[in-house]
Design a protein around this motif. Structure first.
Motif, PDB file in Angstrom:
ATOM      1  N   CYS A   1       0.830  -1.206   0.000  1.00 25.20           N
ATOM      2  CA  CYS A   1       0.000   0.000   0.000  1.00 25.20           C
ATOM      3  C   CYS A   1       0.867   1.259   0.000  1.00 25.20           C
ATOM      4  O   CYS A   1       0.534   2.245  -0.666  1.00 25.20           O
ATOM      5  CB  CYS A   1      -0.942  -0.010   1.214  1.00 25.20           C
ATOM      6  N   THR A   2       1.970   1.234   0.722  1.00 22.86           N
ATOM      7  CA  THR A   2       2.882   2.383   0.746  1.00 22.86           C
ATOM      8  C   THR A   2       3.484   2.627  -0.636  1.00 22.86           C
ATOM      9  O   THR A   2       3.581   3.777  -1.098  1.00 22.86           O
ATOM     10  CB  THR A   2       4.006   2.157   1.773  1.00 22.86           C
ATOM     11  N   ILE A   3       3.857   1.549  -1.315  1.00 23.70           N
ATOM     12  CA  ILE A   3       4.460   1.674  -2.650  1.00 23.70           C
ATOM     13  C   ILE A   3       3.441   2.199  -3.661  1.00 23.70           C
ATOM     14  O   ILE A   3       3.739   3.093  -4.465  1.00 23.70           O
ATOM     15  CB  ILE A   3       5.028   0.315  -3.107  1.00 23.70           C
ATOM     16  N   LEU A   4       2.223   1.656  -3.628  1.00 25.21           N
ATOM     17  CA  LEU A   4       1.197   2.138  -4.558  1.00 25.21           C
ATOM     18  C   LEU A   4       0.872   3.603  -4.297  1.00 25.21           C
ATOM     19  O   LEU A   4       0.709   4.391  -5.232  1.00 25.21           O
ATOM     20  CB  LEU A   4      -0.069   1.287  -4.435  1.00 25.21           C
ATOM     21  N   ARG A   5       0.804   3.995  -3.032  1.00 26.34           N
ATOM     22  CA  ARG A   5       0.576   5.408  -2.701  1.00 26.34           C
ATOM     23  C   ARG A   5       1.713   6.276  -3.246  1.00 26.34           C
ATOM     24  O   ARG A   5       1.475   7.376  -3.777  1.00 26.34           O
ATOM     25  CB  ARG A   5       0.486   5.549  -1.185  1.00 26.34           C
ATOM     26  N   HIS A   6       2.939   5.788  -3.122  1.00 22.86           N
ATOM     27  CA  HIS A   6       4.111   6.501  -3.637  1.00 22.86           C
ATOM     28  C   HIS A   6       3.995   6.703  -5.143  1.00 22.86           C
ATOM     29  O   HIS A   6       4.232   7.805  -5.662  1.00 22.86           O
ATOM     30  CB  HIS A   6       5.372   5.699  -3.298  1.00 22.86           C
ATOM     31  N   TYR A   7       3.605   5.652  -5.860  1.00 25.44           N
ATOM     32  CA  TYR A   7       3.466   5.765  -7.304  1.00 25.44           C
ATOM     33  C   TYR A   7       2.313   6.695  -7.685  1.00 25.44           C
ATOM     34  O   TYR A   7       2.398   7.431  -8.682  1.00 25.44           O
ATOM     35  CB  TYR A   7       3.272   4.393  -7.927  1.00 25.44           C
ATOM     36  N   LEU A   8       1.234   6.669  -6.935  1.00 24.93           N
ATOM     37  CA  LEU A   8       0.134   7.595  -7.194  1.00 24.93           C
ATOM     38  C   LEU A   8       0.578   9.039  -7.003  1.00 24.93           C
ATOM     39  O   LEU A   8       0.202   9.928  -7.773  1.00 24.93           O
ATOM     40  CB  LEU A   8      -1.043   7.290  -6.264  1.00 24.93           C
ATOM     41  N   ASP A   9       1.393   9.274  -5.994  1.00 28.78           N
ATOM     42  CA  ASP A   9       1.903  10.624  -5.764  1.00 28.78           C
ATOM     43  C   ASP A   9       2.821  11.060  -6.902  1.00 28.78           C
ATOM     44  O   ASP A   9       2.742  12.209  -7.369  1.00 28.78           O
ATOM     45  CB  ASP A   9       2.651  10.684  -4.427  1.00 28.78           C
ATOM     46  N   ILE A  10       3.684  10.148  -7.358  1.00 21.98           N
ATOM     47  CA  ILE A  10       4.573  10.460  -8.480  1.00 21.98           C
ATOM     48  C   ILE A  10       3.759  10.826  -9.723  1.00 21.98           C
ATOM     49  O   ILE A  10       4.076  11.776 -10.449  1.00 21.98           O
ATOM     50  CB  ILE A  10       5.488   9.258  -8.799  1.00 21.98           C
ATOM     51  N   GLU A  11       2.683  10.071  -9.941  1.00 28.06           N
ATOM     52  CA  GLU A  11       1.866  10.262 -11.142  1.00 28.06           C
ATOM     53  C   GLU A  11       0.712  11.247 -10.931  1.00 28.06           C
ATOM     54  O   GLU A  11      -0.209  11.315 -11.745  1.00 28.06           O
ATOM     55  CB  GLU A  11       1.317   8.909 -11.625  1.00 28.06           C
ATOM     56  N   LYS A  12       0.770  11.983  -9.812  1.00 25.65           N
ATOM     57  CA  LYS A  12      -0.225  13.025  -9.537  1.00 25.65           C
ATOM     58  C   LYS A  12      -1.671  12.502  -9.596  1.00 25.65           C
ATOM     59  O   LYS A  12      -2.561  13.138 -10.160  1.00 25.65           O
ATOM     60  CB  LYS A  12      -0.040  14.201 -10.496  1.00 25.65           C
ATOM     61  N   GLY A  13      -1.858  11.300  -9.016  1.00 24.96           N
ATOM     62  CA  GLY A  13      -3.191  10.734  -8.916  1.00 24.96           C
ATOM     63  C   GLY A  13      -3.648   9.926 -10.120  1.00 24.96           C
ATOM     64  O   GLY A  13      -4.775   9.414 -10.123  1.00 24.96           O
ATOM     65  N   ASP A  14      -2.807   9.785 -11.127  1.00 20.08           N
ATOM     66  CA  ASP A  14      -3.173   9.021 -12.324  1.00 20.08           C
ATOM     67  C   ASP A  14      -3.064   7.525 -12.002  1.00 20.08           C
ATOM     68  O   ASP A  14      -1.978   6.957 -11.984  1.00 20.08           O
ATOM     69  CB  ASP A  14      -2.239   9.386 -13.485  1.00 20.08           C
ATOM     70  N   LEU A  15      -4.207   6.890 -11.745  1.00 18.30           N
ATOM     71  CA  LEU A  15      -4.203   5.491 -11.325  1.00 18.30           C
ATOM     72  C   LEU A  15      -3.672   4.568 -12.407  1.00 18.30           C
ATOM     73  O   LEU A  15      -2.958   3.603 -12.110  1.00 18.30           O
ATOM     74  CB  LEU A  15      -5.625   5.064 -10.916  1.00 18.30           C
TER      75      LEU A  15
END
Length: 204
Positions: free
Chosen positions: A148-162
């Protein structure tokens, strides 16, 4: 295409889509933040707003997972842990369940050809990068915390682009198959709407 994706999910072939997060250098501040996120002790509180919310959600999710995890006590513990870690990371718990279905088929000891481990198929390099040496990615709560931490990190990198965040999570950025599989599992098998309850009329 949509029918093919649903058929693969129902057949259990989705576990073959387990991928591998790519190692990318992190700034010191991001690395410290992620380390803090995975290292915080799990407080003895629930992620549900009310006991009835917990009852409703678990009652809806548990039967969907029964064939894969027959042991009811462990199944409920897994679901509570998913809800807690997803909510803690600002993620939809049903999205995380869809991701777990696609990544591992809910197999605790799943290992991909690239070496990703556990329910959420976390790559071992993350332990060295942001964790502690004795963290086991086969431990239920540890795996969920990392995933969950990693997916949140990637969401932040991609500015919410799932779509792009899921691509990063699977190591297949730019390819549609994996994000579409997760979305299909999320929407077709883990979608949830809390039942409406009629308010009791107050006595006259």
């Amino acid at each position: 295409m949509r029918r093919l994706i649903v058929a693969l999910l129902l057949s259990g072939a989705s576990a073959a889509f387990a991928g591998a997060q790519k190692y990318e250098p992190l700034s010191a501040s991001v690395q410290a933040a992620l380390h803090k996120a995975v290292s915080d002790s799990r407080p003895s509180v629930t992620s549900f707003k009310t006991p009835m919310e917990a009852v409703d959600w678990l009652a809806a999710m548990s039967p969907r997972l029964e064939k894969r995890i027959p042991n009811r006590e462990y199944r409920i513990d897994l679901l509570r842990s998913v809800h807690y870690e997803a909510t803690r990371a600002g993620l939809d718990p049903q999205l995380v369940l869809g991701l777990m279905q696609v990544e591992s088929g809910f197999r605790k000891y799943a290992v991909s050809s690239a070496g990703a481990r556990g329910y959420m198929q976390v790559m071992p390099f993350w332990v060295k990068l942001i964790g502690r040496p004795d963290d086991s990615l086969f431990d239920l709560r540890t795996n969920l915390r990392y995933g969950c931490t990693i997916l949140r990190h990637y969401l932040d990198i991609e500015k919410g682009d799932l779509y792009r965040a899921l691509g990063r999570y699977n190591g297949s950025l730019g390819k549609p198959e994996y994000p579409n599989m997760v979305r299909a599992a999320w929407q077709n098998q883990w979608q949830y709407e809390r039942p409406a309850r009629l308010a009791q009329a107050a006595p006259n």
